[in-house]
Scaffold this active site. Structure first.
Site: not given
Ligand code: GLN
Length: 511
Positions: A178, A154, A79
């Site tokens: 994410s 994400s 990532k």
């Molecule tokens: N969807 C969550 C957010 O927008 C999780 C993001 C993440 O785990 N990096 O913050």
């Protein structure tokens, strides 16, 4: 050659060790696959031009008789939130376009030391803010099950890369889901380890008290093997736990052999009624529980009354920490610098750079976080959110006195359409209701496929949560359920994914 890409990391590693496949062949097969399908999927932001050279080095060392680590020669997607010396690290943002790090993130360094071949950097929502990858400054990733749908976020790039057989293993980061939510919508396995179990050194910070790096894979065993490599104490991360961890691969193998479900107490949260979930998601969840019950597991209703306030607390704590973490992108130290016409002061340059370099969602959260931390509102917003965080932690403590693991559907719906929620931040945030509590409490969570939803035919994931430091328990339980389900399905769920447009048979014919 084409079946190399369909092997699990564990099976590919066995073939590499047996000399049936070389690391160069394995790497080329995945690079070819990326060339064939990534124009449609867009899982990758960068493909590593050095990958074949690294693979050749592994082959050479192996043929010289060197004893190599178990997964040596297996490709890995990384990532883009994790910094790497041989590829740019952008965290999905324009503000870091082309940024080259002077060092590797600890997890990347450990993966390289274990002989894994970093084949590319995967797409993500900008600075890991989002649930769909639509907030990436470089365009969205598409779900391999249906290219018109989101791959989650994400870390949608890592999940899509693994689901599209572009890499058997990937690294992700999970601040509020994410790793686990992308796994849910792509039919893959995503593990968020206990907070502090895996180093955050070199993970571009979103919210430091919530961020956790972890594996994204196609099988539970592969996830365990990868956590065995990347996990453990790191002196460069002040929140890294210092304990000795058991072999997670051994735990997964034990789980796959059966028996671990007998007498296992699985908690189901009464405050999360089926009605909050898409019918096909709730149904798949119940069916997975029934499968485990048939093997002697006991389903126990538990109360976690503050779980549902997780989203509200998280969307104050996260922006607060993010606004502080992102202050370092100031046009001086990293990446982009925009000098406005006639702009004279350093403040002008900073403002113009941040205006041009950050996307809308990032700006929204910086504004929210700065507001929540401001003197007059600190107690009302940030302070209250921290209290809710403590209440959620207590809910978990109470629950784990009665049960061994907690199970939830991994997210309320299957993959939604690209564009469907992008204009409605609140809808996007509500998607995280089941994943966020684990980050707030620091406990580990794993998502693995529970089947295809009966209403739309798309993948559904089940999430298991365990007490902090009990990551091995999740691998045991996850592997046990996975073995039963793969048996029921007559093979891995991903084998049912539709063919991608760029996919060809090994004779080179379009299917
Ligand atoms: N969807 C969550 C957010 O927008 C999780 C993001 C993440 O785990 N990096 O913050």
């Amino acid at each position: 050659m084409s079946d190399i890409i369909r092997l699990s990391a564990a099976d590919l590693a066995a073939k590499l060790r047996a000399g049936e496949v070389s690391a160069v062949e394995a790497t080329r097969a995945h690079l070819d696959r990326i060339s064939a399908v990534d124009g449609d999927v867009h899982a990758f932001l960068h493909v590593n031009e050095h990958a074949e050279r690294y693979a050749a080095d592994i082959d050479q060392r192996r043929s010289a008789g060197e004893e190599l680590p178990e997964l040596a020669g297996v490709p890995l997607a990384v990532k883009d939130v994790l910094v790497t010396t041989d590829m740019p690290s952008t965290s999905g943002s324009k503000i870091l376009e082309g940024y080259m790090s002077p060092y590797d993130a600890t997890v990347v360094a450990r993966a390289r030391a274990a002989g894994l071949i970093a084949i590319g950097k995967t797409n993500m929502d900008e600075f890991a803010m989002g649930s769909s990858t639509e907030h990436s400054a470089y365009g969205p990733t598409h779900n391999p099950w249906d290219l018109d749908r989101i791959p989650g976020g994400s870390g949608g790039g890592s999940a899509a890369a693994v689901a599209a057989f572009e890499a058997p293993l990937a690294l992700g980061s999970d601040t509020g889901g994410s790793i686990r939510q992308p796994a849910h919508v792509t039919g893959t396995v995503g593990m968020k380890p206990t907070y502090g179990a895996v180093s955050r050194y070199g993970a571009i910070a979103l919210a430091s008290s919530l961020d956790q790096v972890g594996p994204v894979t196609r099988t539970v065993l592969d996830s365990a093997l990868l956590q065995d490599i990347i996990g453990g104490h790191d002196a460069n991360d002040a929140t890294s736990l210092s304990e000795q961890w058991p072999s997670f691969a051994a735990a997964a193998r034990e789980g796959a052999r059966g028996d671990v479900l007998k007498g296992l107490k699985i908690g189901v949260i009464t405050e999360l009624p089926d009605s909050g979930f898409q019918p096909g998601v709730a149904e798949s969840f119940r069916a997975a529980l029934a499968t485990m019950e048939a093997q002697g597991a006991e389903i126990v209703e538990i109360s976690a009354p503050h779980f549902e306030y997780g989203v509200a607390a998280y969307y104050l704590i996260l922006p607060a920490e993010a606004s502080s973490n992102l202050a370092k992108f100031d046009s001086v130290r990293f990446g982009l610098r925009v000098t406005p016409d006639g702009g004279a002061t350093v403040e002008d340059v900073m403002a113009a750079t941040r205006e041009a370099g950050f996307g809308e969602e990032v700006k929204r959260r910086i504004i929210l976080g700065t507001y929540a931390l401001s003197a007059g509102y600190y107690d009302a917003y940030y302070g209250s959110a921290q209290k809710v965080r403590t209440l959620i932690q207590r809910d978990f403590d109470n629950a784990f006195e009665k049960v061994d693991v907690i199970a939830t559907p991994a997210a309320p719906t299957t993959a939604f359409k690209l564009g469907e929620r992008i204009g409605d931040p609140l809808q996007m945030y509500l998607n995280d209701v089941t994943t966020i509590p684990a980050n707030l409490a620091g406990v580990p969570g794993i998502t693995l496929p529970s089947g295809l939803a009966s209403d739309d035919g798309l993948p559904v994931g089940i999430q298991f949560l365990a007490p902090a430091r009990e990551d091995a328990r999740l691998y045991r339980v996850g592997a046990a359920l996975e073995t039963l389900l793969v048996d029921q399905w007559g093979g891995p769920l991903l084998e049912r994914a539709p063919r991608l447009p760029g996919e060809t048979t090994h004779e080179g014919e379009a299917r």
